[in-house]
Design a protein around this motif. Structure first.
Motif, PDB file in Angstrom:
ATOM      1  N   MET A   1       0.838  -1.175   0.000  1.00 11.37           N
ATOM      2  CA  MET A   1       0.000   0.000   0.000  1.00 11.37           C
ATOM      3  C   MET A   1       0.886   1.243   0.000  1.00 11.37           C
ATOM      4  O   MET A   1       1.874   1.302   0.718  1.00 11.37           O
ATOM      5  N   THR A   2       0.534   2.242  -0.801  1.00 13.16           N
ATOM      6  CA  THR A   2       1.334   3.459  -0.876  1.00 13.16           C
ATOM      7  C   THR A   2       1.096   4.342   0.346  1.00 13.16           C
ATOM      8  O   THR A   2       0.112   4.175   1.071  1.00 13.16           O
ATOM      9  N   ASP A   3       1.990   5.298   0.546  1.00 13.14           N
ATOM     10  CA  ASP A   3       1.814   6.253   1.646  1.00 13.14           C
ATOM     11  C   ASP A   3       0.520   7.034   1.484  1.00 13.14           C
ATOM     12  O   ASP A   3      -0.172   7.299   2.471  1.00 13.14           O
ATOM     13  N   ALA A   4       0.176   7.400   0.239  1.00 13.82           N
ATOM     14  CA  ALA A   4      -1.056   8.156  -0.023  1.00 13.82           C
ATOM     15  C   ALA A   4      -2.282   7.325   0.346  1.00 13.82           C
ATOM     16  O   ALA A   4      -3.217   7.824   0.980  1.00 13.82           O
ATOM     17  N   LEU A  45       2.661  15.476  -3.642  1.00 17.67           N
ATOM     18  CA  LEU A  45       3.313  16.571  -4.356  1.00 17.67           C
ATOM     19  C   LEU A  45       4.765  16.258  -4.668  1.00 17.67           C
ATOM     20  O   LEU A  45       5.303  16.739  -5.656  1.00 17.67           O
ATOM     21  N   ALA A  46       5.404  15.475  -3.809  1.00 17.11           N
ATOM     22  CA  ALA A  46       6.789  15.053  -4.004  1.00 17.11           C
ATOM     23  C   ALA A  46       6.997  13.846  -3.107  1.00 17.11           C
ATOM     24  O   ALA A  46       6.171  13.548  -2.246  1.00 17.11           O
ATOM     25  N   ASP A  47       8.104  13.168  -3.302  1.00 20.73           N
ATOM     26  CA  ASP A  47       8.416  12.031  -2.457  1.00 20.73           C
ATOM     27  C   ASP A  47       8.407  12.468  -0.995  1.00 20.73           C
ATOM     28  O   ASP A  47       9.123  13.403  -0.614  1.00 20.73           O
ATOM     29  N   ALA A 104      -0.116  16.489   5.473  1.00 21.89           N
ATOM     30  CA  ALA A 104      -0.681  15.677   6.546  1.00 21.89           C
ATOM     31  C   ALA A 104       0.043  14.361   6.757  1.00 21.89           C
ATOM     32  O   ALA A 104      -0.239  13.662   7.724  1.00 21.89           O
ATOM     33  N   GLY A 105       0.946  14.019   5.890  1.00 20.80           N
ATOM     34  CA  GLY A 105       1.590  12.711   5.954  1.00 20.80           C
ATOM     35  C   GLY A 105       2.333  12.432   7.234  1.00 20.80           C
ATOM     36  O   GLY A 105       2.418  11.291   7.676  1.00 20.80           O
TER      37      GLY A 105
END
Length: 137
Positions: A1-4, A45-47, A104-105
């Protein structure tokens, strides 16, 4: 699963404390808070830089009058976060939407809930001021 995807899952669990949540697709969620509905999406938006983009439907199909313009501006001036705008400045009727995007990550659950609660509650307050407490979008 991706971070997003993980962030969107966390956001769905967190905002469920504020109201019912629907997952219309894999990329967004919709939460109902009071008479409003809000769409929440995650944008990378970016890594390592994931942001939550929130769009809250505050009111629908209001008569687009100078009085409404003044009321929206007054409500917008009271916001701590985000912006409040009419969707159509020239039409006969207009919707009123609140927008807010924030990184928010890296936020833990309690700070994330706090920010979402502040923003969504401000949208509910604006809805009640613009169309009254018993109305629904």
């Amino acid at each position: 699963m991706t971070d997003a995807a993980t962030l969107l899952d966390r956001a769905a669990d967190i905002v469920a404390e504020l109201g019912p949540v629907d997952r219309p697709d894999a990329d967004s969620l919709v939460v109902r808070v009071g008479p409003t509905r809000a769409s929440i999406r995650v944008l990378t938006l970016a890594d390592g830089l994931d942001v939550l983009a929130l769009t809250q439907m505050v009111a629908m199909d209001l008569p687009n009058t100078p009085s409404l313009r003044d009321d929206v501006e007054a409500c917008a001036a009271q916001l701590s976060f985000g912006s409040l705008r009419r969707s159509d400045r020239a039409g006969v009727t207009t919707d009123v939407l609140q927008y807010y995007t924030f990184p928010a990550g890296q936020l833990d659950d309690v700070p994330l809930l706090t920010v979402l609660h502040i923003v969504l509650a401000a949208g509910v307050d604006a809805a009640e001021r613009l169309v009254g407490p018993a109305s629904a979008t």
